[in-house]
Motif scaffolding. Sequence first.
Motif, PDB file in Angstrom:
ATOM      1  N   ASP A 260      56.805  61.632   5.132  1.00  0.00           N
ATOM      2  CA  ASP A 260      55.445  61.443   5.645  1.00  0.00           C
ATOM      3  C   ASP A 260      54.491  62.030   4.600  1.00  0.00           C
ATOM      4  OD1 ASP A 260      53.007  61.726   6.922  1.00  0.00           O
ATOM      5  OD2 ASP A 260      53.884  62.471   8.791  1.00  0.00           O
ATOM      6  N   ILE A 261      53.556  61.239   4.135  1.00  0.00           N
ATOM      7  CA  ILE A 261      52.683  61.699   3.043  1.00  0.00           C
ATOM      8  C   ILE A 261      51.795  62.867   3.472  1.00  0.00           C
ATOM      9  CG2 ILE A 261      50.702  60.157   3.367  1.00  0.00           C
ATOM     10  CD1 ILE A 261      50.979  59.712   0.217  1.00  0.00           C
TER      11      ILE A 261
ATOM     12  N   ASN B  62      40.302  51.713   3.375  1.00  0.00           N
ATOM     13  CA  ASN B  62      39.573  50.439   3.272  1.00  0.00           C
ATOM     14  C   ASN B  62      38.183  50.742   2.730  1.00  0.00           C
ATOM     15  OD1 ASN B  62      37.653  50.843   5.569  1.00  0.00           O
ATOM     16  ND2 ASN B  62      39.574  50.914   6.706  1.00  0.00           N
TER      17      ASN B  62
ATOM     18  N   GLY C 215      44.077  52.412  10.623  1.00  0.00           N
ATOM     19  CA  GLY C 215      45.431  52.686  11.115  1.00  0.00           C
ATOM     20  C   GLY C 215      46.341  53.108   9.974  1.00  0.00           C
TER      21      GLY C 215
ATOM     22  N   VAL D   6      48.669  54.610   7.182  1.00  0.00           N
ATOM     23  CA  VAL D   6      48.652  55.895   6.478  1.00  0.00           C
ATOM     24  C   VAL D   6      47.249  56.514   6.541  1.00  0.00           C
ATOM     25  CG1 VAL D   6      48.247  54.981   4.149  1.00  0.00           C
ATOM     26  CG2 VAL D   6      49.607  57.019   4.428  1.00  0.00           C
ATOM     27  N   ASP D   7      46.227  55.689   6.550  1.00  0.00           N
ATOM     28  CA  ASP D   7      44.834  56.146   6.642  1.00  0.00           C
ATOM     29  C   ASP D   7      44.632  56.940   7.948  1.00  0.00           C
ATOM     30  OD1 ASP D   7      42.148  56.385   6.075  1.00  0.00           O
ATOM     31  OD2 ASP D   7      41.645  54.274   6.365  1.00  0.00           O
TER      32      ASP D   7
ATOM     33  N   SER E  58      48.791  48.856   0.063  1.00  0.00           N
ATOM     34  CA  SER E  58      48.598  47.416   0.393  1.00  0.00           C
ATOM     35  C   SER E  58      49.785  46.726   1.064  1.00  0.00           C
ATOM     36  CB  SER E  58      48.211  46.588  -0.854  1.00  0.00           C
ATOM     37  OG  SER E  58      46.850  46.741  -1.153  1.00  0.00           O
TER      38      SER E  58
ATOM     39  N   GLY F 108      51.264  47.385   3.986  1.00  0.00           N
ATOM     40  CA  GLY F 108      51.307  47.425   5.450  1.00  0.00           C
ATOM     41  C   GLY F 108      50.336  46.399   6.001  1.00  0.00           C
ATOM     42  N   ALA F 109      49.241  46.868   6.542  1.00  0.00           N
ATOM     43  CA  ALA F 109      48.230  45.991   7.142  1.00  0.00           C
ATOM     44  C   ALA F 109      47.712  44.951   6.142  1.00  0.00           C
ATOM     45  CB  ALA F 109      47.074  46.832   7.663  1.00  0.00           C
ATOM     46  N   TYR F 110      47.709  45.274   4.847  1.00  0.00           N
ATOM     47  CA  TYR F 110      47.157  44.361   3.837  1.00  0.00           C
ATOM     48  C   TYR F 110      48.171  43.339   3.329  1.00  0.00           C
ATOM     49  CZ  TYR F 110      42.627  46.770   3.604  1.00  0.00           C
ATOM     50  OH  TYR F 110      41.377  47.272   3.887  1.00  0.00           O
TER      51      TYR F 110
END
Length: 181
Positions: A16-17, A30, A37, A39-40, A127, A129-131
């Motif tokens: 986990d970062i 973003n 959501g 990692v952000d 990029s 995951g969601a991207y």
Amino acid sequence: MEFWVNNTRILLKRDDITKQDTEAIVNAANSSLLGGGGVDGAIHRAGGPKILEECKQIRARQGGCPTGEAVITTGGNLPARYVIHTVGPVWHGGRHGEADLLRNAYKNSLLLAKEKGIRSISFPSISTGAYRFPIEQAAGIAVASVQEFAAQNIIPTEIRFVLFSDEVLLVYRLAWEKALQ
Ligand code: AR6
């Protein structure tokens, strides 16, 4: 698992970062810098409200963060002293400059770290995951960008890829092995 590029130690781990004790961790943010959501969300949750406050100040000054660029805040309650927020590209099929933009996200994060005298830094898989950037291609770009930077710069002296699953870790490991051949 670890590799060396000149004097830079490159470490690959599944973790986990938000738990990393490197001087900086990188956030896959973003352009709004207002959180999200993945990692952000995890970084803002673990780091507390101070990070968002600083992001809002940056927004007020420069109106967010363009794709491929990076900005820096403190780490709030995180073990890391700084968070470098970068914005990777959204995948739109690969013909919209996605590869260059992802390369820029890694490079500009490392340049900002160097400018601040930061000696150790952790990256997530930006990029992917969601991207929706295809993971094999993204790992190849991440590895090549870090390898090139480490070959040309003395700091950071430690660069970690902190990957959230065994599958993603394996893809990055294979990308490194390929790059070192
Ligand atoms: N530690 C390490 N990696 C993580 C963690 C964690 N705690 N949590 C998730 N990942 P994503 P993106 C992995 O979607 O594709 C946000 O809403 C995750 O499994 O976080 O660049 C932002 O606000 C995946 O492998 O980032 C943006 O709107 C990787 O981190 C957007 O998502 C990246 O997935 C950015 O999308």
